[in-house]
Structures are given as C-alpha cells and as structure tokens.
Design an enzyme around this catalytic site. Structure first.
Site, PDB file in Angstrom:
ATOM      1  N   SER A 184       0.998  -1.112   0.064  1.00  0.00           N
ATOM      2  CA  SER A 184      -0.154   0.034   0.038  1.00  0.00           C
ATOM      3  C   SER A 184       0.966   1.459  -0.083  1.00  0.00           C
ATOM      4  O   SER A 184       1.478   1.718  -0.981  1.00  0.00           O
ATOM      5  CB  SER A 184      -0.919   0.116   1.201  1.00  0.00           C
ATOM      6  OG  SER A 184      -1.713   0.921   0.867  1.00  0.00           O
ATOM      7  N   ALA A 188      -9.901  -8.679   5.628  1.00  0.00           N
ATOM      8  CA  ALA A 188     -11.139  -9.186   4.702  1.00  0.00           C
ATOM      9  C   ALA A 188     -12.344  -9.351   5.542  1.00  0.00           C
ATOM     10  O   ALA A 188     -12.248  -9.739   6.677  1.00  0.00           O
ATOM     11  CB  ALA A 188     -10.684 -10.537   4.319  1.00  0.00           C
ATOM     12  N   ASP A 210      -9.487  -7.156  -0.808  1.00  0.00           N
ATOM     13  CA  ASP A 210      -8.978  -5.795  -0.483  1.00  0.00           C
ATOM     14  C   ASP A 210      -9.973  -4.830  -0.823  1.00  0.00           C
ATOM     15  O   ASP A 210     -10.439  -4.527  -1.728  1.00  0.00           O
ATOM     16  CB  ASP A 210      -7.817  -5.847  -1.236  1.00  0.00           C
ATOM     17  CG  ASP A 210      -7.221  -4.440  -0.879  1.00  0.00           C
ATOM     18  OD1 ASP A 210      -7.731  -3.618  -0.148  1.00  0.00           O
ATOM     19  OD2 ASP A 210      -5.610  -4.395  -1.055  1.00  0.00           O
ATOM     20  N   HIS A 259      -6.830  -6.286   2.838  1.00  0.00           N
ATOM     21  CA  HIS A 259      -5.514  -5.130   2.490  1.00  0.00           C
ATOM     22  C   HIS A 259      -4.218  -5.461   3.358  1.00  0.00           C
ATOM     23  O   HIS A 259      -3.157  -4.769   2.889  1.00  0.00           O
ATOM     24  CB  HIS A 259      -6.048  -3.920   2.926  1.00  0.00           C
ATOM     25  CG  HIS A 259      -5.139  -2.721   2.358  1.00  0.00           C
ATOM     26  ND1 HIS A 259      -5.154  -2.368   0.962  1.00  0.00           N
ATOM     27  CD2 HIS A 259      -4.488  -1.774   3.023  1.00  0.00           C
ATOM     28  CE1 HIS A 259      -4.281  -1.374   0.893  1.00  0.00           C
ATOM     29  NE2 HIS A 259      -3.839  -0.827   2.005  1.00  0.00           N
TER      30      HIS A 259
HETATM   31  C1  MLT Z   1      -1.964   1.888   3.190  1.00  0.00           C
HETATM   32  O1  MLT Z   1      -2.318   0.683   3.689  1.00  0.00           O
HETATM   33  O2  MLT Z   1      -0.710   2.033   3.267  1.00  0.00           O
HETATM   34  C2  MLT Z   1      -3.002   2.876   2.905  1.00  0.00           C
HETATM   35  O3  MLT Z   1      -4.274   2.347   3.111  1.00  0.00           O
HETATM   36  C3  MLT Z   1      -2.670   3.651   1.869  1.00  0.00           C
HETATM   37  C4  MLT Z   1      -3.586   4.455   1.366  1.00  0.00           C
HETATM   38  O4  MLT Z   1      -4.637   5.143   2.122  1.00  0.00           O
HETATM   39  O5  MLT Z   1      -3.637   4.840   0.393  1.00  0.00           O
END
Ligand code: MLT
Length: 279
Positions: free
Chosen positions: A94, A157, A219, A247
């Site tokens: 991310s 999830a 995700d 995620h």
């Molecule tokens: C992350 O997990 O680093 C964030 O969700 C990134 C984001 O918010 O774009």
C-alpha cells in the site's frame, strides 16, 4: 533481527535486518511500521531482509513524512548506509508500494525487482483527498484510537471465511497496537503526503524490472482491479490474487504470501527489455 540507526536527509531511521544474501526490502503500509512484516521473518532463511520504519513511524519518529518521493529517497539513503551494493528486491504494501514505485523511478539502480502488494498506481480522487483531510482533523481531536477503529475493519477481509481464520484475533491485535503507537503528527503528515501523491501510471509503463503483484481478493482499499490495471500497464508482471485476504495479505495469508515471494525470486517473470533478473 539486528537494529540499525541510519542517517537519511535531516533525520535518523530505524531499520531492522535479518538473514544474509540477496537484499529484500520490506516497506510497510500506513499507519503501521516494520512489525506488520513479522510473519515474513522466515524469509530470512533465504534472503537478507531489510525492514525500515519509514520516516514518522515506529522507531523513526524524529521527523514526519512529507511526500512519497521523500520516503523513496530515504530508502535509497538507508541502502547506502547499510552498504548494500547490489540492486535489491523492493517489496512494498500500500503506502510502501507507492514508495517502492517512486524508488524504481527515482533510483532505478537500487531496484532489481518489485513486489507490489495491496497497492495501486493511481493518485487519490478529490473525494479521497478530502476524506484524508477530514480524518487528519479527527485524529487531531480524538487521537489514534479513532483511526484504529476506522481502519481495522477496512484493512482486513470481511467474509465469514476470513473472519473465522484462527490467527484473525492476533492480526487485529497487532494492527491495533501498532496504530495506537504512531504519533498523531506523523499520522497527519502522512495523510497529507498520501493525498498529494502523484499518479504513477505513465511512469510505471517504463519500469521493466520483474514485478510480482499481490492483492487480497477481499481488499476493500486497493481492490484486485487496481492490480489488474497495473498488470496491463507494467511490462513484466505476474499477478496473484489471494483468497480470504483483504488489504493486509502478508499478515492475513502469510504462508501463501511467503511462498509466492520465494517462487518469484526463483523464477521471475521474463523481461521484455532485457532487464536483469533479481540480483
Ligand atoms: C496503506 O495501507 O498504506 C494505506 O491504506 C494507503 C492509502 O490509504 O492509500
């Protein structure tokens, strides 16, 4: 793990390393630190793991992040400080994936291959940027707890199968504790840096290093479509969509994740432009 304190522009970064051999850099997501990679410790049997706390997070809180470009420059600086002489495999989740992309563009000599996890190439929409500004203000008023409450259900999830996984409670606990420990000023600064990050789509068309794309099938923040678009755009990619993961794929499905990374290191996807396989 060995802990290093290394210089980067105007600050000192804390970096955790383990293992020997080919360097594999693990770049954490927002608002976390190197601890999100604890289930990847076993990879140190095969590679030299290098897991920094990015500027503003974990043990690196003397300065806050102002841009993804700055964080990428920090990674180049810490590799130099650790005397890493060969190009590294750069794995980022991310926000860490955004940093990895900038590193590949700004410091191509540092990058042998990429593992982009639960991330995307596109910039924020105006609505997403405004939501980040609201969240930053809320965290200022109410503290990190509000961020943990808002983010954890979106990080993991949501299906019944995923919620029933045996390690689910431990993952939630790790995320909560990690988020609560990050300074409010760092969270607010990073939200600004995330919101103002540029679209990398055009730049990434020209990044020809072998790239593994990994995304959780569930995700909710960077859904599989984001990585499917990256697969179309980047010349030399392999895409893995991991069932029952959200995620936080490396934490939610560590065995699948680690096996995929090792397989990629052994057999990287062929290159169109003659780029070298991971050193
Ligand atoms: C992350 O997990 O680093 C964030 O969700 C990134 C984001 O918010 O774009």
């Amino acid at each position: 793990m060995t802990i290093h304190h290394v210089p980067a522009a105007g600050t000192t970064l804390t970096v955790h390393t383990a293992g020997l051999g080919r360097p594999l850099v693990l770049l954490h997501g927002f608002p976390l630190d190197h601890r999100m990679w604890e289930a990847q410790a076993a990879l140190a049997d095969h590679v030299r793991l290098i897991a920094p706390d990015l500027r503003g997070f974990g043990g690196s809180t003397a300065a806050v992040a102002t841009s993804m470009e700055q964080l990428a420059d920090d990674v180049a600086a810490l590799l130099a400080a650790l005397h890493v002489t060969t190009p590294a495999v750069i794995c980022g989740l991310s926000m860490g994936g955004y940093v990895a992309q900038h590193l590949a563009v700004r410091h191509p000599d540092r990058v042998a291959a990429l593992v982009l996890v639960d991330t995307k190439l596109e910039a924020d929409t105006p609505d997403a940027r405004a939501a980040r500004a609201d969240l930053a203000a809320k965290v200022g008023r109410l503290g990190q707890g509000i961020l943990a409450d808002a983010m954890i259900p979106r990080l993991l999830a949501g299906s019944a199968a995923a919620r029933g996984l045996p390690h689910r409670a431990a993952v939630e606990e790790t995320l909560r504790l990690t988020i609560l420990e990050q300074p409010v000023a760092s969270i607010q600064a990073a939200l600004g840096a995330l919101g103002s990050r540029p679209d990398m789509t055009e730049a990434m068309r020209h990044v020809r290093v072998p790239t593994l794309l990994i995304v959780g099938a569930e995700d909710a923040i960077t859904p599989p479509e984001c990585l499917e678009r990256a697969e179309e755009i980047m010349p030399c990619t392999r895409l893995l969509i991991v069932p029952h993961a959200g995620h936080m794929t490396p934490l939610e499905a560590p065995a699948v994740f680690n096996a995929a990374v090792l397989e990629f290191l052994r057999h990287p996807p062929g290159t169109l432009g003659g780029a070298a396989p991971p050193a």
